[in-house]
Design a protein around this motif. Structure first.
Motif, PDB file in Angstrom:
ATOM      1  N   PHE A   1       0.830  -1.208   0.000  1.00  0.00           N
ATOM      2  CA  PHE A   1       0.000   0.000   0.000  1.00  0.00           C
ATOM      3  C   PHE A   1       0.865   1.260   0.000  1.00  0.00           C
ATOM      4  O   PHE A   1       0.518   2.263  -0.631  1.00  0.00           O
ATOM      5  CB  PHE A   1      -0.956  -0.020   1.196  1.00  0.00           C
TER       6      PHE A   1
ATOM      7  N   LEU B   1       1.928   1.868  -3.569  1.00  0.00           N
ATOM      8  CA  LEU B   1       0.821   2.430  -4.351  1.00  0.00           C
ATOM      9  C   LEU B   1       0.658   3.919  -4.063  1.00  0.00           C
ATOM     10  O   LEU B   1       0.467   4.727  -4.987  1.00  0.00           O
ATOM     11  CB  LEU B   1      -0.481   1.683  -4.050  1.00  0.00           C
TER      12      LEU B   1
ATOM     13  N   SER C   1      -5.502   0.901  -5.352  1.00  0.00           N
ATOM     14  CA  SER C   1      -5.697  -0.509  -5.048  1.00  0.00           C
ATOM     15  C   SER C   1      -7.153  -0.840  -5.331  1.00  0.00           C
ATOM     16  O   SER C   1      -8.063  -0.266  -4.730  1.00  0.00           O
ATOM     17  CB  SER C   1      -5.372  -0.784  -3.575  1.00  0.00           C
TER      18      SER C   1
END
Length: 250
Positions: A153, A156, A163
């Motif tokens: 995460f 990202l 996501s």
């Protein structure tokens, strides 16, 4: 809602929709126009299986309303065969094949990963870094439990990639983290993958959830096998008060 909400289906050319959602007698070559007259976005899924031509993208552009948006599914060569390794040439080939011909109608690029591909921070960051050569919104749909990882995460967020929130009837892990300035949702079927209808209660839940988000939202129904996807997309659109044109060009 001040943010842009796009709701549609994954693809449009399904025999199961003919005579049900698509009126009997509607020419197959008019199905895109018919669907695009009722939803404000479609996810291109054929781009996953094979490269298309620039003329295909120009045709899709010309056959949809001015404010329409397409998401495009990135090719399986990148995600399933190369498994995100050494992707620069394959990515260049994909982007040269025509998606940019959609201009302002091109929304996010979806990268759906195979269930057998685990999270490798080095491989994943190299892929995201390579993607920056084509500045664009991207969304990642992992299907391996190892992606439930704070490092995933964090990467990202670093690269501004969403996501994907995927409802897969429990077949694959679901990741609800929001990591970008937009959200990307794929509804594959809550009870049966690619097939089951979404109930009014479930659509109410999704509508409340979407209202609570900031940033743009893209939602695509992939429960296509029995024709539920377009009905569900229209029902969710109505719940969110989306103003979509009716039967554009048909």
């Amino acid at each position: 809602m001040s943010h842009d909400v796009r709701i549609g289906t994954s693809g449009w050319a399904y025999p199961e929709w003919r005579g049900g959602f698509y009126p009997k007698g509607l020419a197959q070559k008019r199905e895109l126009e018919y669907l695009a007259g009722q939803v404000n976005s479609i996810e291109l899924n054929g781009t996953f299986y094979s490269l298309r031509r620039p003329s295909d993208y120009r045709s899709w552009h010309s056959r949809t309303p001015d404010d329409f948006v397409f998401a495009a599914k990135g090719p399986m060569l990148v995600t399933h065969r190369k498994r995100l390794v050494d992707t620069e040439s394959a990515l260049k080939t994909f982007f040269d094949s025509g998606p940019l011909e959609l201009g302002t109608k091109l929304g996010p690029i979806l990268w759906q990963l195979p269930p057998s591909l685990p999270f490798d921070p080095g491989v994943f960051e190299a892929f995201l870094s390579t993607l920056t050569q084509w500045p664009h919104r991207n969304a990642i749909e992992p299907r391996h439990a190892s992606f439930r990882n704070s490092d995933f995460f964090a990467l990202l967020r670093k690269y501004g990639v969403a996501s994907v929130i995927a409802d897969t009837a429990g077949r694959f892990p679901r990741f609800d983290e929001q990591t970008a300035d937009f959200a990307y949702v794929r509804l594959h079927g809550h009870e049966e993958l690619y097939a089951s209808d979404y109930s009014d209660e479930l659509l109410d839940v999704w509508a409340r959830t979407i209202r609570g988000w900031s940033g743009d939202v893209y939602v695509y129904f992939d429960n296509t096998m029995r024709g539920a996807a377009p009905r569900n997309a229209l029902s969710l659109s109505r719940r969110l008060g989306l103003n979509v044109p009716l039967h554009h060009g048909v």
